[in-house]
Enzyme design. Sequence first.
Site, mmCIF file in Angstrom:
data_model
loop_
_atom_site.group_PDB
_atom_site.id
_atom_site.type_symbol
_atom_site.label_atom_id
_atom_site.label_comp_id
_atom_site.label_asym_id
_atom_site.label_seq_id
_atom_site.Cartn_x
_atom_site.Cartn_y
_atom_site.Cartn_z
ATOM 1 N N GLU A 1 -0.199 4.479 5.928
ATOM 2 C CA GLU A 1 -0.416 4.458 4.484
ATOM 3 C C GLU A 1 -1.386 5.558 4.052
ATOM 4 O O GLU A 1 -1.156 6.236 3.040
ATOM 5 C CB GLU A 1 -0.912 3.078 4.070
ATOM 6 C CG GLU A 1 0.128 2.002 4.302
ATOM 7 C CD GLU A 1 -0.440 0.646 4.693
ATOM 8 O OE1 GLU A 1 0.368 -0.286 4.870
ATOM 9 O OE2 GLU A 1 -1.674 0.514 4.852
ATOM 10 N N SER B 1 8.599 1.296 7.872
ATOM 11 C CA SER B 1 9.641 0.832 8.782
ATOM 12 C C SER B 1 11.007 1.413 8.448
ATOM 13 O O SER B 1 11.887 1.456 9.310
ATOM 14 C CB SER B 1 9.735 -0.693 8.742
ATOM 15 O OG SER B 1 10.222 -1.122 7.472
ATOM 16 N N ARG C 1 0.965 12.291 -10.200
ATOM 17 C CA ARG C 1 0.730 13.732 -10.036
ATOM 18 C C ARG C 1 1.973 14.543 -10.397
ATOM 19 O O ARG C 1 1.864 15.637 -10.958
ATOM 20 C CB ARG C 1 0.282 14.051 -8.607
ATOM 21 C CG ARG C 1 -1.126 13.622 -8.303
ATOM 22 C CD ARG C 1 -2.142 14.476 -9.067
ATOM 23 N NE ARG C 1 -3.477 14.091 -8.693
ATOM 24 C CZ ARG C 1 -4.333 13.455 -9.480
ATOM 25 N NH1 ARG C 1 -3.992 13.127 -10.709
ATOM 26 N NH2 ARG C 1 -5.540 13.146 -9.049
ATOM 27 N N ASP D 1 -0.067 14.133 -1.346
ATOM 28 C CA ASP D 1 -1.003 15.024 -2.047
ATOM 29 C C ASP D 1 -0.817 16.477 -1.611
ATOM 30 O O ASP D 1 -0.927 17.400 -2.426
ATOM 31 C CB ASP D 1 -2.446 14.579 -1.824
ATOM 32 C CG ASP D 1 -2.890 13.492 -2.797
ATOM 33 O OD1 ASP D 1 -2.155 13.198 -3.764
ATOM 34 O OD2 ASP D 1 -3.988 12.939 -2.598
ATOM 35 N N ARG E 1 0.819 -1.214 0.000
ATOM 36 C CA ARG E 1 0.000 0.000 0.000
ATOM 37 C C ARG E 1 0.855 1.268 0.000
ATOM 38 O O ARG E 1 0.464 2.281 -0.578
ATOM 39 C CB ARG E 1 -0.946 -0.034 1.205
ATOM 40 C CG ARG E 1 -2.039 -1.083 1.041
ATOM 41 C CD ARG E 1 -2.776 -1.402 2.326
ATOM 42 N NE ARG E 1 -3.221 -0.260 3.088
ATOM 43 C CZ ARG E 1 -4.496 0.099 3.275
ATOM 44 N NH1 ARG E 1 -5.468 -0.617 2.734
ATOM 45 N NH2 ARG E 1 -4.804 1.143 4.000
ATOM 46 N N HIS F 1 1.809 14.955 -13.957
ATOM 47 C CA HIS F 1 0.806 15.963 -14.322
ATOM 48 C C HIS F 1 1.362 17.379 -14.132
ATOM 49 O O HIS F 1 0.935 18.314 -14.811
ATOM 50 C CB HIS F 1 -0.464 15.795 -13.488
ATOM 51 C CG HIS F 1 -1.205 14.525 -13.797
ATOM 52 N ND1 HIS F 1 -1.995 13.901 -12.870
ATOM 53 C CD2 HIS F 1 -1.265 13.772 -14.912
ATOM 54 C CE1 HIS F 1 -2.515 12.818 -13.412
ATOM 55 N NE2 HIS F 1 -2.081 12.713 -14.653
ATOM 56 N N SER G 1 -2.313 0.835 8.354
ATOM 57 C CA SER G 1 -3.287 1.632 7.581
ATOM 58 C C SER G 1 -3.152 3.121 7.836
ATOM 59 O O SER G 1 -3.201 3.920 6.896
ATOM 60 C CB SER G 1 -4.717 1.190 7.902
ATOM 61 O OG SER G 1 -4.971 -0.089 7.384
#
Length: 185
Positions: A152, A88, A57, A160, A46, A60, A149
């Site tokens: 990630e 890690s 991106r 972003d 992930r 882009h 999670s």
Amino acid sequence: MKKLQYADTVLAELTSVLAQVDDAQAEQLIEKICQAQTVFLAGSGRSGLAGKAFAMRLGHLGKQAAVIGETMTPPFCPGDLLLACSGSGESGAQLVLAQKAKRLQGNVALVTIAPDSNIGRIADCILEIPAPSPKVTAERSASIQPMASLFEQSLLLTLDVLILKLIDRYGMDTDEMYRRHVNLE
């Protein structure tokens, strides 16, 4: 717990982690990205998916970006940047890639939970995302989410945000970026 209660908790966890990301580290990574001819993204699972989204991106934005392991990955050259995404900081494949990038006279950046990791010790630039994860033994508050999670998700959002900062840096707008979006689909 109801569905929205989970969402509220997940959002609160993300807000807490993202508030702890160091602006100076983020700016240093942005400088390394701007200086590099090509930015190479490396990550597994992930974390690798978040890295791929970031590479897209960057493209882009008009920045040369490549994902390690893809069929059209160009050669790594002196002055290029390897950006490793590893919670890690010990991921075997990313460590080998970082060592090779240094031998090829490139720069290495690491986005991680563990700045004192093996990859962190050879990185030129580290962006720490202080999310709890069973991959790191440092004592941190626990997450209700499984495994890594929270790291990630925080990784994806942090990358972003870096894109937003790069949009400002390049004086670009999303219309200009969209012109570089795939149109044969």
